[in-house]
Motif scaffolding. Structure first.
Motif, mmCIF file in Angstrom:
data_model
loop_
_atom_site.group_PDB
_atom_site.id
_atom_site.type_symbol
_atom_site.label_atom_id
_atom_site.label_comp_id
_atom_site.label_asym_id
_atom_site.label_seq_id
_atom_site.Cartn_x
_atom_site.Cartn_y
_atom_site.Cartn_z
ATOM 1 N N ILE A 169 0.838 -1.207 0.000
ATOM 2 C CA ILE A 169 0.000 0.000 0.000
ATOM 3 C C ILE A 169 0.869 1.252 0.000
ATOM 4 C CG2 ILE A 169 -1.732 1.269 1.324
ATOM 5 C CD1 ILE A 169 -2.755 -1.454 2.320
ATOM 6 N N GLN A 170 1.930 1.231 0.800
ATOM 7 C CA GLN A 170 2.822 2.397 0.840
ATOM 8 C C GLN A 170 3.514 2.608 -0.497
ATOM 9 O OE1 GLN A 170 5.487 2.531 4.184
ATOM 10 N NE2 GLN A 170 3.953 1.697 5.601
ATOM 11 N N CYS A 171 3.947 1.506 -1.140
ATOM 12 C CA CYS A 171 4.625 1.647 -2.437
ATOM 13 C C CYS A 171 3.679 2.177 -3.513
ATOM 14 C CB CYS A 171 5.211 0.305 -2.866
ATOM 15 S SG CYS A 171 6.601 -0.241 -1.857
ATOM 16 N N LEU A 172 2.413 1.768 -3.449
ATOM 17 C CA LEU A 172 1.457 2.227 -4.455
ATOM 18 C C LEU A 172 1.016 3.664 -4.229
ATOM 19 C CD1 LEU A 172 -0.825 -0.951 -4.793
ATOM 20 C CD2 LEU A 172 0.803 -0.089 -6.477
ATOM 21 N N THR A 173 1.166 4.162 -3.011
ATOM 22 C CA THR A 173 0.675 5.509 -2.692
ATOM 23 C C THR A 173 1.797 6.528 -2.552
ATOM 24 O OG1 THR A 173 0.671 4.886 -0.351
ATOM 25 C CG2 THR A 173 -1.405 4.630 -1.572
ATOM 26 N N LYS A 174 2.996 6.173 -2.996
ATOM 27 C CA LYS A 174 4.088 7.152 -2.976
ATOM 28 C C LYS A 174 4.815 7.111 -4.314
ATOM 29 C CE LYS A 174 7.657 4.161 -0.989
ATOM 30 N NZ LYS A 174 8.577 3.953 0.153
ATOM 31 N N GLU A 175 5.682 8.074 -4.503
ATOM 32 C CA GLU A 175 6.412 8.136 -5.760
ATOM 33 C C GLU A 175 7.318 6.913 -5.897
ATOM 34 O OE1 GLU A 175 8.542 11.748 -6.042
ATOM 35 O OE2 GLU A 175 6.755 13.014 -6.161
ATOM 36 N N TRP A 176 7.453 6.499 -7.150
ATOM 37 C CA TRP A 176 8.286 5.317 -7.424
ATOM 38 C C TRP A 176 9.148 5.597 -8.654
ATOM 39 C CZ3 TRP A 176 9.343 1.126 -4.679
ATOM 40 C CH2 TRP A 176 10.012 0.074 -5.302
ATOM 41 N N SER A 190 -3.975 7.290 -4.835
ATOM 42 C CA SER A 190 -4.032 8.346 -3.831
ATOM 43 C C SER A 190 -4.074 7.711 -2.444
ATOM 44 C CB SER A 190 -5.264 9.221 -4.058
ATOM 45 O OG SER A 190 -5.452 10.100 -2.969
ATOM 46 N N PHE A 191 -3.250 8.234 -1.545
ATOM 47 C CA PHE A 191 -3.187 7.652 -0.207
ATOM 48 C C PHE A 191 -4.524 7.783 0.516
ATOM 49 C CE2 PHE A 191 -2.353 8.054 4.358
ATOM 50 C CZ PHE A 191 -1.737 6.830 4.595
ATOM 51 N N GLY A 192 -5.120 8.953 0.420
ATOM 52 C CA GLY A 192 -6.385 9.171 1.112
ATOM 53 C C GLY A 192 -7.490 8.281 0.578
ATOM 54 N N LEU A 193 -7.585 8.207 -0.753
ATOM 55 C CA LEU A 193 -8.621 7.355 -1.334
ATOM 56 C C LEU A 193 -8.391 5.882 -0.980
ATOM 57 C CD1 LEU A 193 -9.006 8.969 -4.886
ATOM 58 C CD2 LEU A 193 -10.577 9.143 -2.939
ATOM 59 N N THR A 194 -7.125 5.500 -0.913
ATOM 60 C CA THR A 194 -6.821 4.100 -0.561
ATOM 61 C C THR A 194 -7.268 3.794 0.858
ATOM 62 O OG1 THR A 194 -4.916 4.163 -2.057
ATOM 63 C CG2 THR A 194 -4.992 2.387 -0.424
ATOM 64 N N ILE A 195 -6.984 4.715 1.795
ATOM 65 C CA ILE A 195 -7.391 4.501 3.191
ATOM 66 C C ILE A 195 -8.913 4.468 3.290
ATOM 67 C CG2 ILE A 195 -7.316 5.446 5.523
ATOM 68 C CD1 ILE A 195 -4.696 4.222 4.579
ATOM 69 N N ILE A 196 -9.567 5.366 2.584
ATOM 70 C CA ILE A 196 -11.040 5.378 2.609
ATOM 71 C C ILE A 196 -11.594 4.073 2.046
ATOM 72 C CG2 ILE A 196 -13.077 6.513 1.629
ATOM 73 C CD1 ILE A 196 -11.486 9.144 1.741
ATOM 74 N N MET A 244 -11.875 -3.373 6.009
ATOM 75 C CA MET A 244 -10.462 -3.677 6.226
ATOM 76 C C MET A 244 -9.840 -2.565 7.066
ATOM 77 S SD MET A 244 -9.458 -5.128 2.422
ATOM 78 C CE MET A 244 -7.830 -5.645 2.919
ATOM 79 N N LYS A 245 -10.553 -2.231 8.163
ATOM 80 C CA LYS A 245 -10.121 -1.126 9.017
ATOM 81 C C LYS A 245 -8.779 -1.410 9.670
ATOM 82 C CE LYS A 245 -14.880 0.230 10.104
ATOM 83 N NZ LYS A 245 -15.868 0.437 11.184
ATOM 84 N N LYS A 246 -8.567 -2.660 10.075
ATOM 85 C CA LYS A 246 -7.310 -2.985 10.747
ATOM 86 C C LYS A 246 -6.116 -2.736 9.842
ATOM 87 C CE LYS A 246 -9.228 -6.434 13.907
ATOM 88 N NZ LYS A 246 -9.158 -7.840 14.384
ATOM 89 N N VAL A 247 -6.268 -3.080 8.567
ATOM 90 C CA VAL A 247 -5.169 -2.852 7.626
ATOM 91 C C VAL A 247 -4.923 -1.355 7.460
ATOM 92 C CG1 VAL A 247 -4.370 -3.239 5.272
ATOM 93 C CG2 VAL A 247 -5.693 -5.003 6.439
ATOM 94 N N GLY A 248 -6.017 -0.580 7.331
ATOM 95 C CA GLY A 248 -5.859 0.861 7.178
ATOM 96 C C GLY A 248 -5.205 1.491 8.394
ATOM 97 N N ILE A 249 -5.627 1.064 9.595
ATOM 98 C CA ILE A 249 -5.037 1.617 10.818
ATOM 99 C C ILE A 249 -3.568 1.238 10.924
ATOM 100 C CG2 ILE A 249 -5.112 1.450 13.332
ATOM 101 C CD1 ILE A 249 -8.157 1.193 13.085
ATOM 102 N N LYS A 250 -3.237 0.006 10.525
ATOM 103 C CA LYS A 250 -1.842 -0.423 10.583
ATOM 104 C C LYS A 250 -0.972 0.406 9.648
ATOM 105 C CE LYS A 250 1.009 -4.577 10.370
ATOM 106 N NZ LYS A 250 1.026 -6.039 10.097
ATOM 107 N N VAL A 251 -1.495 0.722 8.460
ATOM 108 C CA VAL A 251 -0.745 1.562 7.513
ATOM 109 C C VAL A 251 -0.527 2.952 8.100
ATOM 110 C CG1 VAL A 251 -0.819 2.641 5.240
ATOM 111 C CG2 VAL A 251 -1.521 0.262 5.509
#
Length: 533
Positions: free
Chosen positions: A477-484, A492-498, A505-512
């Motif tokens: 998730i971090q690799c997909l939501t940052k520059e590469w 988009s990081f925000g859209l991904t978390i939403i 999948m709240k636990k995954v979002g909170i962990k990120v």
């Protein structure tokens, strides 16, 4: 005569001396002692008495010296007389025994004759029984001979009634309704098996008849081929003559037809038309030979299957010309054989044989056989064979083959990484980039997956969101939501978390968010936020 006269002539008893008296007493004691010692207490003469008194008499003779000669003669006469009496007794005893034997001979003869009659009666009974048994044996041999001649096959089946019925509980085995239902099930199964046998198998006699028919047909084919060759030869000659005649008619016919034929044979026109005629009347004996070879391979393969030589049949099918035996029909035949206890699985032997010879053909093994082979190898827990097939042999991959390997890896966590790698190879060969990318992510190859996404630019945001849903890895998730590599993020990081919160999948979002919060430098955010689930 008076008393005085009598007393006057009376003789006085002898006066015994003291020594004689002692001798007589000693003899008396000797007699008593010896009798007690030998135990002769019964009345009547006995050898022991005779021996004792003979010894006493010998001692008396030795003691009385004056009468020694007279007493010795008397003793000798007595001994001779006694010995004669004993000898007579022995002779009488022997004769008495002989007389008893002679008297018993008539009785023994009667008993022997009676025993002979009894044994003869028993012998007759035994002979009668033997004749009856022999008749039964002859009758059984005759019935067996009739049985063999008619080729009647009986199926004898004995079942112990005390044992439970397979597939039924004890309560059902005593229920009439349950037994009736089970009987109906067995009858249906029997009818089904009988129908399958009538379709799959043929009698051995039918095979013999077919072989004989094939021999007759082959002979007819040979005769027809020879006749065809002769007709082709005659046809070719007629074509040449027709061509020559047509050319001669079109000419001025100034020369004879025979001379014209000789002249035209020297030209190239006739040879050109001969080539056309040869093409029209072309006969290729190689094709007939090839058909014969194919037919032989099919018959030989069926023969090996019927004989139970499954390993030879597998090799024979793998080396069949034009892969005529490498098809689903052959697979079904090996499946019908099933597993044999103590021997390798015949279907697995077949796939090993055809896959190992895949490089000998121009075209790879088709997708259907590849899928069946992979299923067979995995069902036998031979992942090593599947790995070798996928990486080394010439196969035609399909999406179903990759899915089968992935499912096997899910069932066996120990081999999951290997199965994902194999599935990735198959998906890549089939251009199934989404599934290949998912396999990379499940293996933890996040950086390789990012390069794969950049290489194939056909992934949409929806595809990447589905990838996160199937493989919720915070690093991904971090690799997909940052520059590469200097390029803008894919998501988009925000859209991904939403999106993670919206799909439960709240636990995954909170962990990120926690990982990002931990990684932020304190200079930028002096007071870090504590996230609460």
């Amino acid at each position: 005569m008076s008393v005085q006269e009598i007393n006057k002539h009376a003789v006085l008893p002898p006066i015994i001396s003291r020594s004689d008296k002692e001798f007589l007493e000693s003899m008396q004691r000797y007699i008593i002692t010896e009798i007690e010692r030998v135990g002769c207490k019964e009345e009547g003469p006995a050898d022991e008495y005779y021996i004792i008194y003979r010894n006493v008499f010998d001692k008396v003779i030795e003691y009385v010296t004056a009468y020694k000669s007279v007493l010795t003669s008397i003793k000798k006469e007595y001994d001779t007389f006694i010995e004669t009496i004993k000898k007579g007794q022995r002779t009488a005893f022997h004769l008495h025994g002989k007389l008893k034997v002679l008297a018993a001979e008539p009785t023994a003869l009667v008993y022997h004759r009676k025993r002979i009659i009894q044994l003869e009666a028993k012998l007759k009974v035994i002979e009668n029984n033997s004749s009856k048994i022999q008749l039964q044996i002859d009758k059984m041999k005759q019935l067996r001979a009739e049985y063999d001649m008619k080729e009647i096959k009986y199926c004898t089946f004995s079942k112990d009634p005390s044992k439970p019925i397979p597939g039924m509980t004890l309560q059902d085995s005593v229920s009439l309704d349950a037994l009736t239902k089970y009987l109906k099930h067995l009858e249906d199964k029997y009818a089904e098996i009988k129908q399958v046998m009538s379709k799959k198998y043929v009698p051995a006699q039918r095979m013999v008849d077919l072989d004989e028919e094939m021999i007759v047909v082959l002979k007819r084919r040979d005769v027809a081929e020879n006749l065809n060759k002769e007709l082709q030869f005659h046809h070719q000659r007629l074509q040449i003559i027709l061509f020559a005649l047509t050319s001669w008619v079109k000419s001025d016919m100034s020369i004879s037809f025979q001379d014209f034929v000789k002249q035209i044979q020297k030209t190239k026109d006739l040879h050109g038309d001969q080539g056309i005629v040869e093409e029209l009347c072309e006969y290729d004996p190689g094709k007939a030979k090839e058909a014969e070879i194919l037919l032989y391979h099919i018959e030989r393969f069926n023969e090996l299957i019927s004989l139970g030589e499954y390993e030879k049949a597998a090799c024979f099918a793998a080396n069949s010309p034009r892969r005529i035996l490498q098809n689903i029909g052959t697979v079904n035949k090996f499946k019908a054989v099933g597993k044999i206890r103590g021997k390798p699985f015949p279907l697995l032997l077949f796939f090993e044989a055809i896959f190992s010879t895949s490089h000998a053909h121009r075209r790879p093994i088709d997708a259907a056989l590849t899928l069946e082979g992979i299923k067979c190898g995995l069902s036998e827990k031979r992942l090593d064979l599947v790995i070798n097939w996928v990486t080394q042999e010439r196969l035609t991959f399909s999406e179903e083959a990759g899915d089968v390997i992935c499912d096997y890896g899910e069932q066996d966590p120990y081999t999951k990484s290997k199965c994902l790698a194999l599935a990735q190879i198959i998906y890549s060969e089939c251009n199934l980039h989404k599934k290949a990318l998912l396999c990379m992510c499940k293996q933890g190859q996040i950086h390789k997956a990012m390069e794969y996404i950049q290489q194939f630019k056909e992934f949409t945001c929806y595809d990447l969101m589905q990838l996160i849903k199937l493989c919720p890895d915070p690093e991904l998730i971090q690799c997909l939501t940052k520059e590469w590599n200097g390029k803008s993020p894919f998501l988009s990081f925000g859209l991904t978390i939403i999106h993670l919160f919206s799909v439960d999948m709240k636990k995954v979002g909170i962990k990120v968010l926690q990982e990002i919060n931990t990684a932020l430098p304190s200079a930028v955010f002096p007071r870090k936020v504590k996230l609460v689930e």
